[in-house]
Enzyme design. Sequence first.
Site, mmCIF file in Angstrom:
data_model
loop_
_atom_site.group_PDB
_atom_site.id
_atom_site.type_symbol
_atom_site.label_atom_id
_atom_site.label_comp_id
_atom_site.label_asym_id
_atom_site.label_seq_id
_atom_site.Cartn_x
_atom_site.Cartn_y
_atom_site.Cartn_z
ATOM 1 N N CYS A 154 0.847 -1.178 0.000
ATOM 2 C CA CYS A 154 0.000 0.000 0.000
ATOM 3 C C CYS A 154 0.883 1.229 0.000
ATOM 4 O O CYS A 154 2.091 1.141 0.188
ATOM 5 C CB CYS A 154 -0.849 0.019 1.262
ATOM 6 S SG CYS A 154 -1.837 -1.458 1.472
ATOM 7 N N ARG A 179 1.380 2.305 -5.870
ATOM 8 C CA ARG A 179 1.706 1.221 -4.948
ATOM 9 C C ARG A 179 0.509 0.300 -4.684
ATOM 10 O O ARG A 179 0.642 -0.740 -4.028
ATOM 11 C CB ARG A 179 2.179 1.796 -3.611
ATOM 12 C CG ARG A 179 3.382 2.691 -3.725
ATOM 13 C CD ARG A 179 3.770 3.241 -2.381
ATOM 14 N NE ARG A 179 4.261 2.194 -1.526
ATOM 15 C CZ ARG A 179 5.523 1.801 -1.460
ATOM 16 N NH1 ARG A 179 6.429 2.398 -2.205
ATOM 17 N NH2 ARG A 179 5.896 0.835 -0.669
ATOM 18 N N ASN A 218 1.305 -0.393 5.635
ATOM 19 C CA ASN A 218 1.821 -1.006 4.405
ATOM 20 C C ASN A 218 2.686 -2.165 4.837
ATOM 21 O O ASN A 218 3.574 -1.990 5.673
ATOM 22 C CB ASN A 218 2.652 0.017 3.620
ATOM 23 C CG ASN A 218 3.460 -0.643 2.517
ATOM 24 O OD1 ASN A 218 2.998 -1.603 1.897
ATOM 25 N ND2 ASN A 218 4.662 -0.141 2.272
ATOM 26 N N GLY A 219 2.435 -3.338 4.271
ATOM 27 C CA GLY A 219 3.251 -4.495 4.629
ATOM 28 C C GLY A 219 2.372 -5.691 4.886
ATOM 29 O O GLY A 219 1.214 -5.726 4.454
ATOM 30 N N GLU A 260 9.931 -10.869 -22.178
ATOM 31 C CA GLU A 260 9.567 -9.538 -21.679
ATOM 32 C C GLU A 260 8.417 -8.953 -22.514
ATOM 33 O O GLU A 260 7.491 -8.341 -21.970
ATOM 34 C CB GLU A 260 10.815 -8.631 -21.709
ATOM 35 C CG GLU A 260 10.594 -7.184 -21.316
ATOM 36 C CD GLU A 260 10.047 -6.982 -19.912
ATOM 37 O OE1 GLU A 260 9.976 -7.927 -19.123
ATOM 38 O OE2 GLU A 260 9.658 -5.839 -19.615
ATOM 39 N N LYS A 282 4.781 -7.872 -21.036
ATOM 40 C CA LYS A 282 4.226 -6.519 -21.203
ATOM 41 C C LYS A 282 2.820 -6.604 -21.781
ATOM 42 O O LYS A 282 1.911 -5.925 -21.317
ATOM 43 C CB LYS A 282 5.077 -5.663 -22.153
ATOM 44 C CG LYS A 282 6.375 -5.105 -21.661
ATOM 45 C CD LYS A 282 6.284 -4.081 -20.579
ATOM 46 C CE LYS A 282 6.297 -4.735 -19.235
ATOM 47 N NZ LYS A 282 7.565 -4.836 -18.557
ATOM 48 N N GLU A 306 0.276 -8.058 -19.270
ATOM 49 C CA GLU A 306 0.132 -7.208 -18.090
ATOM 50 C C GLU A 306 -0.809 -6.027 -18.326
ATOM 51 O O GLU A 306 -1.620 -5.701 -17.469
ATOM 52 C CB GLU A 306 1.534 -6.703 -17.722
ATOM 53 C CG GLU A 306 1.645 -5.976 -16.425
ATOM 54 C CD GLU A 306 3.097 -5.604 -16.108
ATOM 55 O OE1 GLU A 306 3.930 -5.555 -17.042
ATOM 56 O OE2 GLU A 306 3.391 -5.340 -14.934
ATOM 57 N N HIS A 319 8.195 -28.661 -30.422
ATOM 58 C CA HIS A 319 8.066 -29.634 -29.328
ATOM 59 C C HIS A 319 6.748 -29.482 -28.584
ATOM 60 O O HIS A 319 6.600 -29.997 -27.480
ATOM 61 C CB HIS A 319 9.247 -29.501 -28.365
ATOM 62 C CG HIS A 319 10.563 -29.786 -29.016
ATOM 63 N ND1 HIS A 319 10.922 -31.044 -29.435
ATOM 64 C CD2 HIS A 319 11.575 -28.966 -29.377
ATOM 65 C CE1 HIS A 319 12.118 -31.000 -30.000
ATOM 66 N NE2 HIS A 319 12.527 -29.739 -29.993
ATOM 67 N N LYS A 342 2.768 -1.606 -8.270
ATOM 68 C CA LYS A 342 4.133 -1.392 -8.762
ATOM 69 C C LYS A 342 5.178 -2.129 -7.934
ATOM 70 O O LYS A 342 5.977 -2.890 -8.457
ATOM 71 C CB LYS A 342 4.402 0.120 -8.756
ATOM 72 C CG LYS A 342 5.750 0.511 -9.289
ATOM 73 C CD LYS A 342 5.788 0.356 -10.782
ATOM 74 C CE LYS A 342 7.153 0.646 -11.357
ATOM 75 N NZ LYS A 342 7.294 0.058 -12.697
HETATM 76 O O1 M6R Z 1 10.869 -3.575 -8.449
HETATM 77 P P1 M6R Z 1 11.266 -4.877 -9.080
HETATM 78 O O2 M6R Z 1 12.102 -4.687 -10.295
HETATM 79 O O3 M6R Z 1 11.931 -5.803 -8.107
HETATM 80 O O4 M6R Z 1 9.927 -5.559 -9.502
HETATM 81 C C1 M6R Z 1 9.894 -6.852 -10.013
HETATM 82 C C2 M6R Z 1 8.584 -7.151 -10.707
HETATM 83 O O5 M6R Z 1 7.526 -7.061 -9.803
HETATM 84 C C3 M6R Z 1 8.321 -6.184 -11.870
HETATM 85 O O6 M6R Z 1 9.377 -6.180 -12.760
HETATM 86 C C4 M6R Z 1 7.031 -6.578 -12.606
HETATM 87 O O7 M6R Z 1 7.195 -7.805 -13.224
HETATM 88 C C5 M6R Z 1 6.647 -5.488 -13.611
HETATM 89 N N1 M6R Z 1 5.348 -4.967 -13.299
HETATM 90 C C6 M6R Z 1 6.608 -5.957 -15.011
HETATM 91 O O8 M6R Z 1 6.301 -4.926 -15.894
#
Ligand code: M6R
Length: 615
Positions: free
Chosen positions: A2, A27, A100-101, A488, A492, A495, A511, A610
Amino acid sequence: MCGIIGAIANANVVPVLLEGLQRLEYRGYDSAGLVVTDSGLKRLRTPGRVNDLSKLVEQQKTQGVAGIANTRWATHGEPSERNAHPHFSAEEPLIAIVHNGIIENHEHIRNYLKDKGYIFLSDTDTEVIAHLIALKLKEVNDLFKAVCLATAELQGAYAIAVMEEAHQESIVVARHGAPLLLGVGKDGNYVASDASALLQVTRDIIYLEDGDIAVLSNHGYRIVNCLNSQFGEPVNRIVHESHLSNEEIGLGSYSHYMQKEIFEQPIAVANTLEMLSNAQSIAPNLFGSEAEKIFSETRQILILACGTSYHAGLVARYWLETVAGLPCNVEIASEYRYRDPIADPNTLVVGISQSGETADTLAALEYAKRLGYRHSLAICNVPESALIRQSELRFLTRAGPEIGVASTKAFTTQLASLLLLTVTLAKMRNRLSPEAEQRMLEALRHLPVALQNALKIEPEVKIWAQSFAQKHHALFLGRGVHYPIAMEGALKLKEISYIHAEAYAAGELKHGPLALVDSDMPVVAIAPNDQLLGKLKSNLQEVYARGGELYVFADADSQITSNDNLHVIRLSEHAGLLSPILHTIPLQLLAYHVALVKGTDVDKPRNLAKAVTVE
Ligand code: M6R
């Protein structure tokens, strides 16, 4: 995961709380809420976003000179008003808390409190802290002491801010394992999960450390550390001046943070590699004063990371093996921490993270240390983060704040840093001639311009995005060092556009996954003109022959031409070691434009946040 903020001042703090929550929304955005002093403690909560909370504030003309607020990413309990923070202790004395946590022993404490007659109105672990503090408060009649006693019983990670109805002249805050910082203002004092939330009122920032508990009033603050004593030892924490600019944290002329961050990549990489601009050679001390000694003992590399940062590690493995001649393992941090790997003390453990807060990466690094790994290096974008503090060597990716949940500029700056690490290690291992070193320096200095050129393909990608947005699934193919780039690209796309996408090493297609290929399954391929191009072309033929529709990102010299079911976008000529960094750009643009066509919430995709500070 949070965002929390608190403020106590000589004037109404509600606008500060709301503006701060807007900054912290990356967050988590499952619900929002605040409590302010208003004769008693007035609470407003919404299962919506900060904008919805602002409307409530306006309707109810809410004001107060002290308050705490939260924007939530749900862990315990579904996103709802009932589970939204702040939470109250249901019994007298009334206290309010934002958190937060994650509290790992919340079940145990909940049962203990239930036995004592406490009634729980939410499913959150946070409400457990509220009741526990209230219970201690009854015993010691002092909120600060009650927080000391209660936090001593918590296991897990927390950053909390607490207010008591009977004593509205102070806010008590505490941190352990989750970020929390104080803002020292002229007319008040503040607390937040990150500095961007406080720039509106102050640039004087104090980073709290694990075990710190602070009491804030409108005219001062007091910090103690409770790691070694019940009610803490007073500590002096340095006041830092934040240099974050409003430009860095604002949207400017862009529509989305993701768009801004994609287009910031040339400057982000230039900033990250700034030290090379006049350098005649590459030196290990870029990674810390002890780097030369540690690198000279390094016989192997272990990379720990999650998500996009993990993909950066996978690319680095190819570079480290090929250029530096070092064996390299890359591990998903959440898996590594529960395995029984054999530690080799001459291994350098590299933690990669944008936020430096990712719980799994931090835990994996600590686990590696316990197993006997002696040396660690953090590649991270946040200077004051836990990862930076936990690591012996550090290299900062100077990408600036990355606010869009989908990681973009953090990835390319991580890659640039990892390439620099590779070249440094290669040089120390006598695998880089002076001429090759100069060529690498030149290539790295040229990288921002090369990225700028790669961004020029946006109009072509936009056209592809129209047909892509109609699809429900996609395959991404790459080979060698470009296979992680395909991974990657798939991450993207899923996501932010919610299209199911999977990446395969192109040689793996036959395969199994080839069975999925039909006219409804777009296949995206990365086709640089490297030594695997011939093999990749054969793999693409396998798709083409089965009626699959191919979308190929090729180098200008890859000699693949468009055809009926074969669409090609060309980048520049093959860029050698830099190629995976440049081939990332079209995939980011594709995901972004598909999401735009689909009308999803690009910067705040559903269910995500994030910084993943929970397991
Ligand atoms: O802050 P970090 O780089 O450790 O975060 C790792 C992942 O949570 C982060 O890269 C996540 O996969 C992204 N939202 C992807 O776009």
